[in-house]
Design a protein around this motif. Structure first.
Motif, short mmCIF file in Angstrom:
data_model
loop_
_atom_site.label_atom_id
_atom_site.label_comp_id
_atom_site.label_asym_id
_atom_site.label_seq_id
_atom_site.Cartn_x
_atom_site.Cartn_y
_atom_site.Cartn_z
N SER A 232 6.47 -0.80 -14.26
CA SER A 232 5.13 -0.50 -13.80
C SER A 232 4.81 -1.35 -12.58
O SER A 232 5.43 -2.39 -12.35
CB SER A 232 4.11 -0.78 -14.91
OG SER A 232 2.81 -0.39 -14.50
N SER A 233 3.90 -0.87 -11.79
CA SER A 233 3.41 -1.60 -10.63
C SER A 233 1.91 -1.38 -10.54
O SER A 233 1.35 -0.55 -11.27
CB SER A 233 4.09 -1.11 -9.34
OG SER A 233 3.67 0.20 -9.03
N TRP A 234 1.25 -2.11 -9.66
CA TRP A 234 -0.18 -1.92 -9.51
C TRP A 234 -0.49 -0.50 -9.06
O TRP A 234 -1.47 0.10 -9.49
CB TRP A 234 -0.74 -2.93 -8.52
CG TRP A 234 -0.82 -4.31 -9.08
CD1 TRP A 234 -0.87 -4.65 -10.40
CD2 TRP A 234 -0.85 -5.54 -8.35
NE1 TRP A 234 -0.95 -6.02 -10.54
CE2 TRP A 234 -0.93 -6.59 -9.31
CE3 TRP A 234 -0.82 -5.87 -7.01
CZ2 TRP A 234 -0.99 -7.93 -8.94
CZ3 TRP A 234 -0.87 -7.20 -6.63
CH2 TRP A 234 -0.96 -8.22 -7.60
N GLY A 235 0.34 0.06 -8.19
CA GLY A 235 0.12 1.43 -7.74
C GLY A 235 0.24 2.43 -8.88
O GLY A 235 -0.56 3.37 -8.97
N LEU A 236 1.22 2.23 -9.76
CA LEU A 236 1.38 3.14 -10.89
C LEU A 236 0.23 2.99 -11.88
O LEU A 236 -0.25 3.99 -12.44
CB LEU A 236 2.71 2.85 -11.58
CG LEU A 236 3.21 3.89 -12.58
CD1 LEU A 236 3.36 5.24 -11.92
CD2 LEU A 236 4.53 3.44 -13.20
N LEU A 237 -0.22 1.76 -12.10
CA LEU A 237 -1.37 1.54 -12.99
C LEU A 237 -2.63 2.19 -12.43
O LEU A 237 -3.44 2.76 -13.18
CB LEU A 237 -1.59 0.04 -13.20
CG LEU A 237 -0.51 -0.71 -13.99
CD1 LEU A 237 -0.83 -2.19 -14.04
CD2 LEU A 237 -0.40 -0.14 -15.40
N LEU B 294 0.83 -1.20 0.00
CA LEU B 294 0.00 0.00 0.00
C LEU B 294 0.87 1.26 0.00
O LEU B 294 0.55 2.24 -0.68
CB LEU B 294 -0.92 0.00 1.23
CG LEU B 294 -2.23 -0.78 1.11
CD1 LEU B 294 -2.96 -0.76 2.44
CD2 LEU B 294 -3.11 -0.20 0.01
N LEU B 295 1.97 1.21 0.75
CA LEU B 295 2.87 2.35 0.78
C LEU B 295 3.50 2.59 -0.58
O LEU B 295 3.60 3.74 -1.05
CB LEU B 295 3.95 2.12 1.84
CG LEU B 295 4.97 3.24 2.05
CD1 LEU B 295 4.28 4.55 2.37
CD2 LEU B 295 5.94 2.86 3.17
N GLU B 296 3.91 1.52 -1.24
CA GLU B 296 4.47 1.64 -2.59
C GLU B 296 3.41 2.19 -3.56
O GLU B 296 3.72 3.02 -4.42
CB GLU B 296 4.97 0.28 -3.08
CG GLU B 296 5.60 0.29 -4.45
CD GLU B 296 4.59 0.20 -5.59
OE1 GLU B 296 4.81 0.84 -6.64
OE2 GLU B 296 3.57 -0.49 -5.40
N PHE C 291 1.51 6.59 -6.74
CA PHE C 291 0.42 7.51 -7.04
C PHE C 291 0.92 8.95 -7.03
O PHE C 291 0.46 9.79 -7.81
CB PHE C 291 -0.70 7.34 -6.02
CG PHE C 291 -1.96 8.08 -6.35
CD1 PHE C 291 -2.88 7.55 -7.23
CD2 PHE C 291 -2.22 9.32 -5.78
CE1 PHE C 291 -4.05 8.25 -7.54
CE2 PHE C 291 -3.37 10.01 -6.08
CZ PHE C 291 -4.29 9.47 -6.97
N LEU C 292 1.91 9.25 -6.16
CA LEU C 292 2.50 10.58 -6.08
C LEU C 292 3.61 10.79 -7.10
O LEU C 292 4.15 11.89 -7.21
CB LEU C 292 3.07 10.84 -4.67
CG LEU C 292 2.07 10.85 -3.51
CD1 LEU C 292 2.81 11.07 -2.21
CD2 LEU C 292 1.01 11.92 -3.72
#
Length: 296
Positions: free
Chosen positions: A240-245, A223-225, A230-231
């Motif tokens: 890419s990662s799930w957060g970036l997607l 979640l932190l990643e 996201f920022l």
């Protein structure tokens, strides 16, 4: 009223065998374990299983919804979303596991030394932990990434460097109880050094709480990643990662909702599975639960 136990449970004499028997009876935890195993296998075999090449673009296709050719649709550059989610899962899981490993390495060693040595050394070491707890760790991570640059290695170190504090406290509390046990006193009487006792006798007996907290730390790290990505401070393109997607999906959620829904669903299900497994391991390794079952 006593309940008859299965034969394999009655024959299980070790703590780990008994814990595995109880974990299998927890359907949510077992489902989480199976789901995570599938996700990890898919992540490892992504280059073989992905339907398209990761860098393949079809600009003429653009962002299109799910179809027979692209089960989860494509993004604005015509890249297959299923492929990007599979590769993004590799990065998110890698960040989760490696950063958690860094946190465990620091936290377990730090807490074991503080708890075993005790006295002023313990007081000084734990006051240092208290000071770090008072700092805004998110700002600390952002400063590290801004000052030293954004890279996967620094991301692992930065997240691991702030996630070890709770583990250190947990291990310290366990070690303070373990060091009074007879097998530790016997090791001291045999002339073994403090580091040998910590490595051979103390740390192995803290594995139960360590394993449980590990399964709860991994989702926290993921979640932190995701938040850092996201920022724009986490994983950088072309990786890419799930957060970036998810970050990309938020920007186009009104026009192309599938760009947000599918990576968000992948991250959510994985976090649920990790939390279910963590809760199941906590119950399975709980000594009070074990003694209660033995008296039923």
């Amino acid at each position: 009223m006593s309940v008859a136990l299965p034969v394999d449970a009655q024959q299980s004499s070790s703590l780990w065998g008994d814990a595995w028997w109880r974990l299998r009876r927890n359907r949510a935890a077992l489902a989480g374990l199976i789901f995570l195993s599938v996700i990890v296998v898919v992540a490892l075999l992504t280059p073989l299983l992905a339907p398209y090449a990761y860098e393949e673009q079809r600009l003429a296709l653009g962002a299109s919804g799910p179809s027979a050719a692209h089960w989860l649709g494509t993004d604005v550059l015509g890249r297959d979303m299923l492929t990007r989610i599979m590769y993004g899962g590799r990065v998110s899981l890698l960040v989760g596991f490696v950063a958690t490993a860094v946190a465990l390495l620091i936290g377990v060693l730090y807490g074991a030394v503080a708890g075993y040595v005790g006295g002023r050394v313990d007081a000084v070491m734990m006051r240092f932990v208290d000071i770090l707890y008072a700092l805004p760790f998110m700002i600390f991570i952002i400063l590290l990434l801004v000052i030293f640059g954004q890279s996967m290695l620094l991301l692992f170190i930065a997240i691991g460097a702030v996630e070890w504090l709770t583990m250190a406290r947990i291990v310290r509390g366990q070690v303070q109880n373990i060091r009074r046990q007879e097998f530790v006193e016997a090791a001291v009487s045999m002339g073994l050094g403090p580091w040998t006792i910590i490595r051979r006798h103390v740390i192995p007996n803290t594995l139960g709480p360590v394993i449980v907290y590990t399964t709860l730390t991994i989702p926290s790290v993921m979640l932190l990643e995701a938040f850092l990505s996201f920022l724009g401070l986490g994983v950088q393109p072309p990786q890419s990662s799930w957060g970036l997607l998810i970050s990309y999906g938020v920007e186009t959620m009104e026009e192309f909702p599938w760009l947000l829904v599918y990576p968000g669903l992948a991250l959510t299900l994985t976090l649920f599975a990790l939390n279910f497994l963590g809760d199941g391991l906590r119950d399975a390794l709980d000594p009070q639960s074990a003694s209660g079952r033995g008296g039923s």
